[in-house]
Design a protein around this motif. Structure first.
Motif, short mmCIF file in Angstrom:
data_model
loop_
_atom_site.label_atom_id
_atom_site.label_comp_id
_atom_site.label_asym_id
_atom_site.label_seq_id
_atom_site.Cartn_x
_atom_site.Cartn_y
_atom_site.Cartn_z
N VAL A 218 0.69 -1.20 -0.10
CA VAL A 218 0.16 -0.11 -0.01
C VAL A 218 0.75 1.25 -0.02
O VAL A 218 0.67 2.21 -0.67
CB VAL A 218 -0.90 0.01 1.13
N SER A 219 1.88 1.19 0.76
CA SER A 219 2.83 2.35 0.85
C SER A 219 4.44 1.89 0.38
O SER A 219 4.75 1.56 1.27
CB SER A 219 2.77 3.09 2.30
N TRP A 220 4.62 1.77 -0.77
CA TRP A 220 5.98 1.24 -1.37
C TRP A 220 6.89 1.99 -0.98
O TRP A 220 7.25 3.05 -1.23
CB TRP A 220 5.58 0.99 -2.74
N ASN A 221 7.93 1.30 -0.20
CA ASN A 221 9.20 2.05 0.13
C ASN A 221 8.96 3.40 0.66
O ASN A 221 9.87 4.37 -0.12
CB ASN A 221 10.01 1.95 -0.96
N PRO A 222 8.36 3.66 1.34
CA PRO A 222 7.89 5.30 1.85
C PRO A 222 9.41 5.79 2.56
O PRO A 222 9.46 6.94 2.22
CB PRO A 222 6.99 5.13 2.97
N GLU A 223 9.94 5.15 3.03
CA GLU A 223 11.45 6.00 3.59
C GLU A 223 12.30 6.14 2.76
O GLU A 223 12.82 7.29 2.40
CB GLU A 223 11.97 5.06 4.98
N ALA A 224 12.48 5.31 1.70
CA ALA A 224 13.65 5.53 0.60
C ALA A 224 13.02 6.67 -0.17
O ALA A 224 13.73 7.43 -0.64
CB ALA A 224 13.61 4.17 -0.38
N LEU A 225 11.71 6.49 -0.50
CA LEU A 225 11.28 7.66 -1.43
C LEU A 225 11.15 9.06 -0.96
O LEU A 225 11.75 10.17 -1.37
CB LEU A 225 9.79 7.19 -2.00
N ASP A 226 10.98 8.90 0.55
CA ASP A 226 11.26 10.12 1.34
C ASP A 226 12.51 10.74 1.33
O ASP A 226 12.86 12.00 1.29
CB ASP A 226 10.76 10.02 2.91
N ALA A 227 13.54 9.59 1.19
CA ALA A 227 14.87 10.03 1.22
C ALA A 227 15.50 10.77 0.17
O ALA A 227 16.23 11.71 -0.08
CB ALA A 227 15.73 8.87 1.75
N ILE A 228 14.93 10.22 -1.10
CA ILE A 228 15.01 10.76 -2.54
C ILE A 228 14.56 12.25 -2.46
O ILE A 228 15.09 13.08 -2.98
CB ILE A 228 14.27 10.09 -3.43
N LEU A 229 13.12 12.38 -1.94
CA LEU A 229 12.72 13.60 -1.99
C LEU A 229 13.59 14.80 -1.31
O LEU A 229 13.50 15.79 -1.54
CB LEU A 229 11.08 13.73 -1.46
N SER A 230 14.02 14.36 -0.26
CA SER A 230 14.81 15.31 0.72
C SER A 230 16.20 15.29 0.26
O SER A 230 17.24 15.82 1.27
CB SER A 230 14.53 14.82 2.18
N ASN A 231 16.74 14.55 -0.85
CA ASN A 231 17.98 14.32 -1.14
C ASN A 231 18.62 15.88 -1.67
O ASN A 231 18.32 16.02 -2.92
CB ASN A 231 18.36 13.52 -2.12
N ASP A 232 19.29 16.69 -1.00
CA ASP A 232 19.66 17.93 -1.32
C ASP A 232 21.32 17.60 -1.56
O ASP A 232 22.21 18.79 -1.98
CB ASP A 232 19.65 19.13 -0.44
#
Length: 249
Positions: free
Chosen positions: A9-23
């Motif tokens: 239902v929530s696929w790889n949320p932590e990894a995708l969040d890490a990509i979004l915050s990847n500065d």
């Protein structure tokens, strides 16, 4: 960081969040997936990886995970999924382009990081229908290296799509685009008025085309009173439209 797909239902949320915050411009690795590259040389691969940095794909194929680990990449375990180009063109796969560099929408090093991640089951159909007809099956949609859709839902904070419908006319008084644009051969005169209307004279024939126009950055869109749409592009001090190169008269 390696996140396993334990929640469909929530696929790889932590990894995708890490990509979004990847500065920090850290590399990102989607690993252990099936990749339909649509590249005539690379083809399709099973159990492969796709490595990208920001909007650019830098590696595709098996065995990239070791190098990615050396570079402190954000790793997403994409086991049991298929990665396909987010934009599919029929010309390139059908042989309508003569060189690999001309093949559109392929997942190959040097191309833009635009792809869909879907379960293996519907992957053969995803190239034509999944994103539009079954968005709930999309594990992730990555555009220019950033997730914009995950687990069938918009990523919070993503840019909103432009609203549909004809925009209201703008008051363009003072805009450097307002005036009469004339092509090099003095055949086409295109008058852009401050009220958002245009009027073309062609070969001395006045009012050949009339309608509304909109300026969006370096592009201009036209809606003729007869109902057809057209566009042009501003390049330095020239306006390029329908094969004509015009300057302000």
């Amino acid at each position: 960081m390696t996140i396993t797909d334990t929640d469909t239902v929530s696929w790889n949320p932590e990894a995708l969040d890490a990509i979004l915050s990847n500065d920090e411009r850290r590399p990102v690795l989607f690993k252990n997936d099936r990749i339909l590259t649509i590249d005539p040389l690379i083809g399709a691969m099973v159990g492969a990886d796709i490595l990208f940095v920001g909007p650019l794909i830098v590696g595709v194929g098996p065995g990239i995970v070791t190098a990615a680990g050396d570079d402190n990449a954000i790793a997403v375990d994409a086991t049991s999924t298929t990665v396909v180009p987010a934009v599919m063109g029929s010309i390139a796969p059908a042989g309508g382009r003569g060189h690999r560099s001309e093949h559109v929408a392929k997942l190959a090093p040097g191309n833009t990081t635009d792809f869909l991640v879907v379960p293996d089951e519907p992957a053969d159909d995803v190239v034509v229908a999944t994103l539009l007809a079954h968005p709930e099956q999309v594990r992730a949609l990555v555009s220019a290296g950033r997730p914009v859709l995950r687990a069938g839902a918009d990523v919070p904070g993503r840019a909103a799509a432009p609203e549909t419908g004809i925009p209201d006319a703008e008051n363009l008084t003072g805009s450097p685009c307002v005036g009469v644009w004339i092509d090099r051969n003095d055949f086409l005169h295109q008058e852009l008025s401050a009220d958002g209307r245009y009027d073309e004279t062609q070969g001395g024939r006045p009012d050949a085309y009339q309608g509304r126009y909109w300026i969006d950055s370096d592009r201009i869109g036209y809606l003729n009173d007869l109902g057809f749409w057209a566009y042009g592009e501003f390049q330095c001090d020239e306006l390029h439209h329908a094969g004509y190169d015009m300057k302000l008269g």
